[in-house]
Motif scaffolding. Sequence first.
Motif, PDB file in Angstrom:
ATOM      1  N   ARG A   1       0.670  -1.427   0.382  1.00  0.00           N
ATOM      2  CA  ARG A   1      -0.169  -0.087   0.320  1.00  0.00           C
ATOM      3  C   ARG A   1       0.600   1.376  -0.220  1.00  0.00           C
ATOM      4  NH1 ARG A   1      -3.241  -3.162   3.527  1.00  0.00           N
ATOM      5  NH2 ARG A   1      -2.543  -1.751   5.618  1.00  0.00           N
ATOM      6  N   ARG A   2       2.041   1.164   0.939  1.00  0.00           N
ATOM      7  CA  ARG A   2       2.666   2.195   0.869  1.00  0.00           C
ATOM      8  C   ARG A   2       3.371   2.629  -0.118  1.00  0.00           C
ATOM      9  NH1 ARG A   2       4.913   1.036   4.836  1.00  0.00           N
ATOM     10  NH2 ARG A   2       7.829   0.170   4.572  1.00  0.00           N
ATOM     11  N   VAL A   3       3.889   1.827  -0.862  1.00  0.00           N
ATOM     12  CA  VAL A   3       4.298   1.593  -2.826  1.00  0.00           C
ATOM     13  C   VAL A   3       3.443   2.735  -3.567  1.00  0.00           C
ATOM     14  CG1 VAL A   3       5.786   0.255  -4.478  1.00  0.00           C
ATOM     15  CG2 VAL A   3       6.320  -0.295  -2.214  1.00  0.00           C
ATOM     16  N   ALA A   4       2.524   2.025  -3.850  1.00  0.00           N
ATOM     17  CA  ALA A   4       1.568   2.156  -4.862  1.00  0.00           C
ATOM     18  C   ALA A   4       1.361   3.702  -4.419  1.00  0.00           C
ATOM     19  CB  ALA A   4      -0.718   1.552  -4.065  1.00  0.00           C
ATOM     20  N   ARG A   5       1.118   4.285  -3.127  1.00  0.00           N
ATOM     21  CA  ARG A   5       0.489   5.784  -2.538  1.00  0.00           C
ATOM     22  C   ARG A   5       1.992   6.390  -3.114  1.00  0.00           C
ATOM     23  NH1 ARG A   5      -1.176   3.711   2.493  1.00  0.00           N
ATOM     24  NH2 ARG A   5       0.860   3.965   3.331  1.00  0.00           N
TER      25      ARG A   5
ATOM     26  N   GLN B   1       1.672   6.559  -6.375  1.00  0.00           N
ATOM     27  CA  GLN B   1       0.718   7.148  -7.360  1.00  0.00           C
ATOM     28  C   GLN B   1       1.247   8.986  -7.234  1.00  0.00           C
ATOM     29  OE1 GLN B   1      -3.094   7.342  -4.733  1.00  0.00           O
ATOM     30  NE2 GLN B   1      -3.989   7.669  -6.868  1.00  0.00           N
ATOM     31  N   TRP B   2       1.715   9.176  -6.109  1.00  0.00           N
ATOM     32  CA  TRP B   2       2.244   9.974  -5.678  1.00  0.00           C
ATOM     33  C   TRP B   2       3.447  11.441  -6.588  1.00  0.00           C
ATOM     34  CZ3 TRP B   2       1.776  15.324  -4.191  1.00  0.00           C
ATOM     35  CH2 TRP B   2       2.919  15.873  -3.657  1.00  0.00           C
ATOM     36  N   LYS B   3       4.070   9.974  -7.392  1.00  0.00           N
ATOM     37  CA  LYS B   3       5.292  10.737  -8.603  1.00  0.00           C
ATOM     38  C   LYS B   3       4.180  10.606  -9.983  1.00  0.00           C
ATOM     39  CE  LYS B   3       8.690   7.514  -8.792  1.00  0.00           C
ATOM     40  NZ  LYS B   3       9.753   6.680  -8.898  1.00  0.00           N
ATOM     41  N   ILE B   4       3.357  10.103 -10.318  1.00  0.00           N
ATOM     42  CA  ILE B   4       2.475  10.272 -11.083  1.00  0.00           C
ATOM     43  C   ILE B   4       1.986  11.958 -11.077  1.00  0.00           C
ATOM     44  CG2 ILE B   4       0.592   9.738 -12.433  1.00  0.00           C
ATOM     45  CD1 ILE B   4       0.748   6.978 -11.918  1.00  0.00           C
ATOM     46  N   LEU B   5       1.339  12.087  -9.503  1.00  0.00           N
ATOM     47  CA  LEU B   5       0.232  13.163  -9.909  1.00  0.00           C
ATOM     48  C   LEU B   5       2.134  14.647  -9.520  1.00  0.00           C
ATOM     49  CD1 LEU B   5      -1.680  12.627  -7.264  1.00  0.00           C
ATOM     50  CD2 LEU B   5      -1.898  13.091  -9.552  1.00  0.00           C
TER      51      LEU B   5
ATOM     52  N   ARG C   1       2.438  14.961 -13.542  1.00  0.00           N
ATOM     53  CA  ARG C   1       1.625  15.838 -14.162  1.00  0.00           C
ATOM     54  C   ARG C   1       1.170  17.563 -13.432  1.00  0.00           C
ATOM     55  NH1 ARG C   1      -3.396  11.065 -13.378  1.00  0.00           N
ATOM     56  NH2 ARG C   1      -2.312   9.586 -15.514  1.00  0.00           N
ATOM     57  N   TYR C   2       1.709  17.600 -12.517  1.00  0.00           N
ATOM     58  CA  TYR C   2       1.324  18.872 -12.368  1.00  0.00           C
ATOM     59  C   TYR C   2       2.885  19.947 -12.338  1.00  0.00           C
ATOM     60  CZ  TYR C   2       2.067  22.790  -8.955  1.00  0.00           C
ATOM     61  OH  TYR C   2       2.240  24.191  -7.992  1.00  0.00           O
ATOM     62  N   LEU C   3       3.878  19.039 -12.427  1.00  0.00           N
ATOM     63  CA  LEU C   3       4.864  19.954 -12.543  1.00  0.00           C
ATOM     64  C   LEU C   3       4.960  20.069 -14.078  1.00  0.00           C
ATOM     65  CD1 LEU C   3       7.924  18.807 -10.207  1.00  0.00           C
ATOM     66  CD2 LEU C   3       7.116  20.644  -9.649  1.00  0.00           C
TER      67      LEU C   3
END
Length: 255
Positions: free
Chosen positions: A233-237, A240-244, A247-249
């Motif tokens: 779960r921690r790896v998935a979070r 997901q944070w890296k992808i977001l 995208r934002y940057l």
Amino acid sequence: MSLRVEINPKYKALEGFVREVAENGLPDDLHIIYDRRNRLGWVERDGLKINIKRFHVPKFPNHIVYVTLRKSKAYRSFHNGMELQRLGFGTPEPIAYVEHRTPWLAESYYFSLQVDLPTIRHKETTEEGPAIIAALGREMARLHSKGVQIRDFSPGNILYGKDDAGEYQFQYVDLNRITFNQRDHKELMSMFKAIFWCPEDIARLAAHYAMATDGEFDRASVEAMEAYARYHRRVARHQQWKILRRRYLGKKYKL
């Protein structure tokens, strides 16, 4: 700049070589094994294959923390290796560690004997898999019985071979994150979190662990799978944070 050197008394004859590396850097004839954040390789001297790991220079504020509040990774690798051996567990024999210090930690090195053994990475999918899983379950029980928590307990950090009787034996590398005298059961069981990526293999490992500890299979299985699930779960979070973030940057810089 000050130089801190500690040598395993068994390898006092190598002190000159260790100091030469400390003063002049990694030798030109180093056979590179890994070269990313840290650099890892081996050289042959005095009839011995010597593994050298140069740790990356910590950034602020860690380069100060490592001379005030915490021991360096090189120091911990050396002393953790010595303690593992004292407790009867396998690791490439520690030779020395070196630290370059100013008001902060600059470079640090860990020296050990080079061990030419494979890791258990992906071995669970081979014909040897069931036997390796069984032996590793027994080994984890032995580690826990002596209060040893290896926090980087992953396939790439575990070497394996067989003794003269044909029994599997393990040796551990990447030693700077080990807790000794650990009596927190949940912390010990966290070693199941990333050892295999297949839940079925985690369950098999937990079964052999339970048999070796005279414990309850159901309890061991549940605790091992909980550790596995928390980690993933921690790896998935994190992913997901890296992808977001990308995208934002990306949108930010296109503006």
